[in-house]
Design a protein around this motif. Structure first.
Motif, mmCIF file in Angstrom:
data_model
loop_
_atom_site.group_PDB
_atom_site.id
_atom_site.type_symbol
_atom_site.label_atom_id
_atom_site.label_comp_id
_atom_site.label_asym_id
_atom_site.label_seq_id
_atom_site.Cartn_x
_atom_site.Cartn_y
_atom_site.Cartn_z
ATOM 1 N N LEU A 2 53.898 75.582 40.517
ATOM 2 C CA LEU A 2 54.300 76.339 41.698
ATOM 3 C C LEU A 2 53.795 77.781 41.621
ATOM 4 O O LEU A 2 53.343 78.343 42.617
ATOM 5 C CB LEU A 2 55.826 76.300 41.839
ATOM 6 C CG LEU A 2 56.403 76.858 43.121
ATOM 7 C CD1 LEU A 2 55.920 76.051 44.331
ATOM 8 C CD2 LEU A 2 57.926 76.854 43.059
ATOM 9 N N MET A 3 53.858 78.371 40.416
ATOM 10 C CA MET A 3 53.300 79.716 40.209
ATOM 11 C C MET A 3 51.810 79.727 40.535
ATOM 12 O O MET A 3 51.331 80.621 41.225
ATOM 13 C CB MET A 3 53.453 80.146 38.736
ATOM 14 C CG MET A 3 54.745 80.741 38.339
ATOM 15 S SD MET A 3 54.853 81.104 36.544
ATOM 16 C CE MET A 3 53.207 81.268 35.980
ATOM 17 N N LEU A 16 57.345 74.331 37.558
ATOM 18 C CA LEU A 16 57.478 75.767 37.808
ATOM 19 C C LEU A 16 56.129 76.471 37.644
ATOM 20 O O LEU A 16 55.746 77.303 38.465
ATOM 21 C CB LEU A 16 58.526 76.376 36.870
ATOM 22 C CG LEU A 16 58.953 77.800 37.182
ATOM 23 C CD1 LEU A 16 59.687 77.873 38.518
ATOM 24 C CD2 LEU A 16 59.851 78.348 36.079
ATOM 25 N N ILE A 45 64.708 77.324 41.199
ATOM 26 C CA ILE A 45 63.579 78.207 41.545
ATOM 27 C C ILE A 45 64.103 79.525 42.097
ATOM 28 O O ILE A 45 63.647 80.598 41.707
ATOM 29 C CB ILE A 45 62.637 77.536 42.565
ATOM 30 C CG1 ILE A 45 61.987 76.297 41.955
ATOM 31 C CG2 ILE A 45 61.562 78.514 43.039
ATOM 32 C CD1 ILE A 45 61.283 75.411 42.966
ATOM 33 N N ILE A 76 63.599 83.299 40.638
ATOM 34 C CA ILE A 76 63.077 84.394 41.467
ATOM 35 C C ILE A 76 64.013 85.594 41.400
ATOM 36 O O ILE A 76 63.568 86.725 41.187
ATOM 37 C CB ILE A 76 62.885 83.934 42.934
ATOM 38 C CG1 ILE A 76 61.709 82.964 43.034
ATOM 39 C CG2 ILE A 76 62.676 85.135 43.856
ATOM 40 C CD1 ILE A 76 61.558 82.282 44.382
ATOM 41 N N TYR A 127 54.786 84.990 43.091
ATOM 42 C CA TYR A 127 54.035 83.736 42.988
ATOM 43 C C TYR A 127 54.903 82.541 43.391
ATOM 44 O O TYR A 127 54.445 81.647 44.095
ATOM 45 C CB TYR A 127 53.523 83.514 41.564
ATOM 46 C CG TYR A 127 52.491 84.511 41.089
ATOM 47 C CD1 TYR A 127 51.667 85.190 41.969
ATOM 48 C CD2 TYR A 127 52.335 84.765 39.739
ATOM 49 C CE1 TYR A 127 50.713 86.095 41.510
ATOM 50 C CE2 TYR A 127 51.386 85.664 39.270
ATOM 51 C CZ TYR A 127 50.581 86.331 40.170
ATOM 52 O OH TYR A 127 49.640 87.220 39.715
ATOM 53 N N LEU A 128 56.152 82.530 42.933
ATOM 54 C CA LEU A 128 57.041 81.413 43.254
ATOM 55 C C LEU A 128 57.357 81.373 44.743
ATOM 56 O O LEU A 128 57.374 80.303 45.349
ATOM 57 C CB LEU A 128 58.318 81.489 42.423
ATOM 58 C CG LEU A 128 58.143 81.248 40.926
ATOM 59 C CD1 LEU A 128 59.470 81.450 40.191
ATOM 60 C CD2 LEU A 128 57.576 79.871 40.636
#
Length: 134
Positions: A74-75, A71, A9, A13, A118-119
């Motif tokens: 999570l976004m 992912l 992650i 990023i 967002y992450l």
């Protein structure tokens, strides 16, 4: 998260910030300003490509379908689609599997210029939830 590591992650990023620029106070840095840094960073991944967006695509495309689903969830969490309990994240993962075709997941992820933001927001929500169990 059952499949996606925090390291992956953080790598997404960092690459997303190099590609799209850091989003600070409404000002976006142009990706061209990051070419040298991007080249140095990507040597660690043994990734080559002509376009920085293609590099992000190649990196994420190597993730398993489960990692991509987490992912995207999570976004979504970081965008504020769900807030409340840890179960919200688990429900988002299920929704991703139902709504996003596996062959489109990578493209769906990289089409978000605010991906890094967002992450980060999503990680912060997950951290807040999980730290309350400690």
């Amino acid at each position: 998260m059952n499949f996606l590591s925090i390291k992956k992650i953080r790598n997404v990023i960092e690459i997303a910030e190099l590609v799209y620029g850091k989003m600070e106070s409404g000002i976006t840095n142009k990706p061209e300003m990051f070419i040298d840094k991007l080249s140095n960073y990507l040597e660690d991944f043994n990734i080559t490509g002509r376009s920085s967006v293609n590099i992000l695509h190649k990196y994420i495309d190597e993730f398993s379908q489960e990692e991509k689903a987490e992912l995207i969830a999570l976004m979504w969490l970081g965008r504020g689609i769900a807030d409340g309990q840890l179960e919200d994240f688990l429900n988002l993962v299920k929704q991703v599997v139902e709504l996003i075709p596996p062959n489109y997941a990578t493209t769906y992820i990289i089409e978000r210029p605010l991906l890094a933001k967002y992450l980060r927001n999503g990680l912060q929500k997950l951290y807040t939830w999980t730290s309350s169990f400690s």
